[in-house]
Write a protein that holds these residues in place. Structure first.
Motif, PDB file in Angstrom:
ATOM      1  N   GLY A   1       0.791  -1.232   0.000  1.00  0.00           N
ATOM      2  CA  GLY A   1       0.000   0.000   0.000  1.00  0.00           C
ATOM      3  C   GLY A   1       0.820   1.277   0.000  1.00  0.00           C
ATOM      4  N   ILE A   2       2.120   1.192   0.195  1.00  0.00           N
ATOM      5  CA  ILE A   2       2.941   2.405   0.109  1.00  0.00           C
ATOM      6  C   ILE A   2       3.077   2.759  -1.369  1.00  0.00           C
ATOM      7  N   ASP A   3       2.741   3.974  -1.708  1.00  0.00           N
ATOM      8  CA  ASP A   3       2.827   4.441  -3.088  1.00  0.00           C
ATOM      9  C   ASP A   3       4.273   4.291  -3.590  1.00  0.00           C
ATOM     10  N   PRO A   4       4.464   3.799  -4.814  1.00  0.00           N
ATOM     11  CA  PRO A   4       5.819   3.634  -5.335  1.00  0.00           C
ATOM     12  C   PRO A   4       6.663   4.916  -5.320  1.00  0.00           C
ATOM     13  N   LEU A   5       6.040   6.063  -5.574  1.00  0.00           N
ATOM     14  CA  LEU A   5       6.801   7.321  -5.520  1.00  0.00           C
ATOM     15  C   LEU A   5       7.200   7.658  -4.083  1.00  0.00           C
ATOM     16  N   ASP A   6       6.329   7.361  -3.130  1.00  0.00           N
ATOM     17  CA  ASP A   6       6.682   7.560  -1.725  1.00  0.00           C
ATOM     18  C   ASP A   6       7.813   6.622  -1.312  1.00  0.00           C
ATOM     19  N   MET A   7       7.767   5.393  -1.824  1.00  0.00           N
ATOM     20  CA  MET A   7       8.835   4.443  -1.532  1.00  0.00           C
ATOM     21  C   MET A   7      10.162   4.961  -2.075  1.00  0.00           C
ATOM     22  N   ALA A   8      10.149   5.464  -3.303  1.00  0.00           N
ATOM     23  CA  ALA A   8      11.369   6.010  -3.904  1.00  0.00           C
ATOM     24  C   ALA A   8      11.901   7.174  -3.073  1.00  0.00           C
ATOM     25  N   ALA A   9      11.009   8.062  -2.652  1.00  0.00           N
ATOM     26  CA  ALA A   9      11.426   9.203  -1.834  1.00  0.00           C
ATOM     27  C   ALA A   9      12.025   8.741  -0.508  1.00  0.00           C
ATOM     28  N   ALA A  10      11.431   7.728   0.102  1.00  0.00           N
ATOM     29  CA  ALA A  10      11.953   7.207   1.374  1.00  0.00           C
ATOM     30  C   ALA A  10      13.331   6.599   1.184  1.00  0.00           C
ATOM     31  N   LEU A  11      13.522   5.899   0.077  1.00  0.00           N
ATOM     32  CA  LEU A  11      14.814   5.267  -0.176  1.00  0.00           C
ATOM     33  C   LEU A  11      15.902   6.287  -0.481  1.00  0.00           C
ATOM     34  N   VAL A  12      15.527   7.414  -1.078  1.00  0.00           N
ATOM     35  CA  VAL A  12      16.504   8.450  -1.416  1.00  0.00           C
ATOM     36  C   VAL A  12      16.739   9.392  -0.236  1.00  0.00           C
ATOM     37  N   ASN A  13      15.651   9.858   0.389  1.00  0.00           N
ATOM     38  CA  ASN A  13      15.742  10.902   1.414  1.00  0.00           C
ATOM     39  C   ASN A  13      15.711  10.386   2.842  1.00  0.00           C
ATOM     40  N   GLY A  14      15.420   9.107   3.010  1.00  0.00           N
ATOM     41  CA  GLY A  14      15.219   8.564   4.348  1.00  0.00           C
ATOM     42  C   GLY A  14      13.768   8.735   4.754  1.00  0.00           C
ATOM     43  N   TRP A  15      13.439   8.286   5.943  1.00  0.00           N
ATOM     44  CA  TRP A  15      12.061   8.367   6.424  1.00  0.00           C
ATOM     45  C   TRP A  15      12.073   8.555   7.930  1.00  0.00           C
ATOM     46  N   GLU A  16      10.923   8.937   8.436  1.00  0.00           N
ATOM     47  CA  GLU A  16      10.734   9.072   9.874  1.00  0.00           C
ATOM     48  C   GLU A  16       9.735   8.014  10.316  1.00  0.00           C
ATOM     49  N   THR A  17       9.871   7.597  11.554  1.00  0.00           N
ATOM     50  CA  THR A  17       8.935   6.634  12.113  1.00  0.00           C
ATOM     51  C   THR A  17       7.981   7.387  13.027  1.00  0.00           C
ATOM     52  N   GLU A  18       6.670   7.186  12.805  1.00  0.00           N
ATOM     53  CA  GLU A  18       5.700   7.898  13.629  1.00  0.00           C
ATOM     54  C   GLU A  18       5.844   7.467  15.084  1.00  0.00           C
ATOM     55  N   LYS A  19       5.553   8.384  15.953  1.00  0.00           N
ATOM     56  CA  LYS A  19       5.684   8.124  17.379  1.00  0.00           C
ATOM     57  C   LYS A  19       4.480   7.347  17.887  1.00  0.00           C
ATOM     58  N   SER A  20       4.759   6.446  18.794  1.00  0.00           N
ATOM     59  CA  SER A  20       3.682   5.664  19.402  1.00  0.00           C
ATOM     60  C   SER A  20       2.931   6.547  20.392  1.00  0.00           C
ATOM     61  N   PRO A  21       1.725   6.149  20.784  1.00  0.00           N
ATOM     62  CA  PRO A  21       1.000   6.909  21.805  1.00  0.00           C
ATOM     63  C   PRO A  21       1.803   7.051  23.101  1.00  0.00           C
ATOM     64  N   VAL A  22       2.563   6.036  23.464  1.00  0.00           N
ATOM     65  CA  VAL A  22       3.391   6.118  24.677  1.00  0.00           C
ATOM     66  C   VAL A  22       4.478   7.173  24.507  1.00  0.00           C
ATOM     67  N   ASP A  23       5.109   7.209  23.331  1.00  0.00           N
ATOM     68  CA  ASP A  23       6.139   8.222  23.074  1.00  0.00           C
ATOM     69  C   ASP A  23       5.547   9.627  23.132  1.00  0.00           C
ATOM     70  N   LEU A  24       4.365   9.799  22.548  1.00  0.00           N
ATOM     71  CA  LEU A  24       3.712  11.113  22.575  1.00  0.00           C
ATOM     72  C   LEU A  24       3.354  11.531  23.999  1.00  0.00           C
ATOM     73  N   LEU A  25       2.837  10.591  24.794  1.00  0.00           N
ATOM     74  CA  LEU A  25       2.496  10.892  26.184  1.00  0.00           C
ATOM     75  C   LEU A  25       3.751  11.238  26.976  1.00  0.00           C
ATOM     76  N   ARG A  26       4.831  10.490  26.753  1.00  0.00           N
ATOM     77  CA  ARG A  26       6.085  10.752  27.466  1.00  0.00           C
ATOM     78  C   ARG A  26       6.611  12.157  27.132  1.00  0.00           C
ATOM     79  N   GLU A  27       6.554  12.559  25.866  1.00  0.00           N
ATOM     80  CA  GLU A  27       7.004  13.899  25.474  1.00  0.00           C
ATOM     81  C   GLU A  27       6.144  14.980  26.120  1.00  0.00           C
ATOM     82  N   GLU A  28       4.841  14.776  26.089  1.00  0.00           N
ATOM     83  CA  GLU A  28       3.926  15.767  26.686  1.00  0.00           C
ATOM     84  C   GLU A  28       4.148  15.848  28.191  1.00  0.00           C
ATOM     85  N   PHE A  29       4.332  14.713  28.833  1.00  0.00           N
ATOM     86  CA  PHE A  29       4.586  14.680  30.276  1.00  0.00           C
ATOM     87  C   PHE A  29       5.874  15.415  30.594  1.00  0.00           C
ATOM     88  N   ASP A  30       6.910  15.178  29.801  1.00  0.00           N
ATOM     89  CA  ASP A  30       8.203  15.847  30.020  1.00  0.00           C
ATOM     90  C   ASP A  30       8.039  17.360  29.895  1.00  0.00           C
TER      91      ASP A  30
END
Length: 109
Positions: free
Chosen positions: A45-74
């Motif tokens: 389901g990842i669009d081929p152009l998005d895949m190409a962009a990720a392979l060239v530019n890198g990608w970010e991993t979305e934060k889990s709800p726990v990570d978001l809560l930890r950041e907000e708590f901090d």
């Protein structure tokens, strides 16, 4: 702007790069973007152009709800004063975790 992938997609993409290399991965994905079997099925389901962009530019991993809560708590805990809204917010989060039996490193562990 880097593509943001889910944790599962990010893990699958890293594994696919290790196994196939970027060129083969992109070629295979362009011919069948929904043809990945486990353990790489998160790439479906990842669009081929998005895949190409990720392979060239890198990608970010979305934060889990726990990570978001930890950041907000901090953020709030750095602003805690004796009667501040942040103090009550932090206390509420700790109580909610206690009542639900959850433990999150950096908050109540």
């Amino acid at each position: 702007m880097k593509l943001t992938l889910s944790h599962d997609q990010s893990t699958a993409l890293s594994a696919a790069i290790s196994r196939l290399g970027k060129h083969t991965l992109l070629r295979m994905h362009s011919h069948g973007p929904d043809g990945w079997a486990p353990p790489l099925s998160a790439l479906n389901g990842i669009d081929p152009l998005d895949m190409a962009a990720a392979l060239v530019n890198g990608w970010e991993t979305e934060k889990s709800p726990v990570d978001l809560l930890r950041e907000e708590f901090d953020w709030h805990s750095k602003r805690c004063g004796i009667y501040s809204d942040s103090t009550w917010w932090c206390r509420g989060v700790r109580e909610a975790l206690e009542v639900t039996g959850q433990t999150i490193e950096g908050i109540n562990a």
